[in-house]
Design a protein around this motif. Structure first.
Motif, short mmCIF file in Angstrom:
data_model
loop_
_atom_site.label_atom_id
_atom_site.label_comp_id
_atom_site.label_asym_id
_atom_site.label_seq_id
_atom_site.Cartn_x
_atom_site.Cartn_y
_atom_site.Cartn_z
N ALA A 122 -63.74 93.99 10.22
CA ALA A 122 -62.47 93.42 9.75
C ALA A 122 -61.30 94.00 10.54
N ASP A 123 -61.30 95.31 10.75
CA ASP A 123 -60.22 95.97 11.49
C ASP A 123 -60.13 95.47 12.93
N GLU A 124 -61.28 95.14 13.53
CA GLU A 124 -61.32 94.68 14.92
C GLU A 124 -61.18 93.16 15.04
N GLY A 125 -61.10 92.48 13.90
CA GLY A 125 -60.93 91.03 13.93
C GLY A 125 -62.20 90.23 14.11
N TYR A 126 -63.35 90.83 13.82
CA TYR A 126 -64.62 90.13 13.93
C TYR A 126 -65.11 89.71 12.55
N VAL A 127 -65.91 88.65 12.54
CA VAL A 127 -66.55 88.18 11.31
C VAL A 127 -68.04 88.08 11.61
N ALA A 128 -68.85 88.67 10.76
CA ALA A 128 -70.30 88.58 10.96
C ALA A 128 -70.76 87.15 10.74
N THR A 129 -71.56 86.65 11.67
CA THR A 129 -72.11 85.30 11.49
C THR A 129 -73.26 85.34 10.49
N SER A 130 -73.87 86.52 10.32
CA SER A 130 -74.85 86.73 9.26
C SER A 130 -75.01 88.22 9.04
N GLU A 131 -75.45 88.56 7.84
CA GLU A 131 -75.69 89.96 7.50
C GLU A 131 -76.76 90.05 6.43
N ASP A 132 -77.46 91.17 6.45
CA ASP A 132 -78.40 91.52 5.39
C ASP A 132 -78.22 93.02 5.18
N LEU A 133 -77.32 93.36 4.26
CA LEU A 133 -76.94 94.75 4.01
C LEU A 133 -77.21 95.12 2.56
N GLY A 134 -77.52 96.42 2.35
CA GLY A 134 -77.69 96.93 0.99
C GLY A 134 -79.10 96.73 0.47
#
Length: 185
Positions: A122-134
């Protein structure tokens, strides 16, 4: 190093980038995070694997940050992909994985790692196209940098104990200086 699925293994602290259509990167994550970054126009991509978001004050050494820590690992991977690719941030596709709580009896390092990688992006201005976290499980992640395809297999809890011991052993390693200015790890 090729593993049993014919992929190049990405270990803790690694950051690998390629433009080869034949390469698949593979890693196993507990509380660690791996980002998979790809330049969609140049078909260049890579994977990192970091252990902790930042060094704890008690673990700081005179060598500073390394790819075992989130900010360095993320900057390193993004910069390598940009350098080998088109150099345009707008062409990057980023996928993030890991951050599991594989041992409920210790501090949830995985949640801190997941929060870090989300905040960094978020700080660098990127958005994940997908994630699998936690979650409360380990994962095996396969990534094909040329195509951008990622595969995740959630591993059963019997793997978690051994993976936790391995992650803790890596976290407790200290890098020793050598007279030749070579770091042994």
């Amino acid at each position: 190093m090729l593993d049993r699925v014919g992929a190049v293994t990405v270990h803790q602290g690694d950051c690998l980038v390629t433009d080869s259509p034949d390469v698949t990167y593979s890693t196993v994550l507990g509380s660690c995070i791996s980002a998979c970054v790809r330049d969609t126009k140049a078909q260049v991509g890579g994977m990192n694997h970091f252990l902790l978001a930042v060094q704890s004050s008690s673990a700081r050494d005179r060598f500073g940050e390394s790819a075992r820590y989130g900010a360095y690992a993320m900057e390193q991977l993004i910069n390598l992909v940009l350098t080998k690719g088109t150099g345009r941030k707008s062409n990057l596709e980023i996928k993030v994985f890991g951050g599991g709580n594989i041992n409920a009896s210790i501090t949830d390092v995985g949640a801190a790692n997941a929060a870090f990688v989300r905040a960094f992006m978020a700080d660098e201005g990127y958005v994940a196209t997908s994630e699998d976290l936690g979650g409360a499980f380990a994962r095996r992640v396969l990534f094909q940098p040329f195509t951008g395809r990622a595969f995740v297999k959630r591993l059963d809890s019997t793997i978690n104990e051994g993976l936790m011991r391995e992650e803790l052993a890596h976290a407790n390693q200290s890098i020793k200086p050598v007279e030749d200015d070579i770091e042994l790890f």
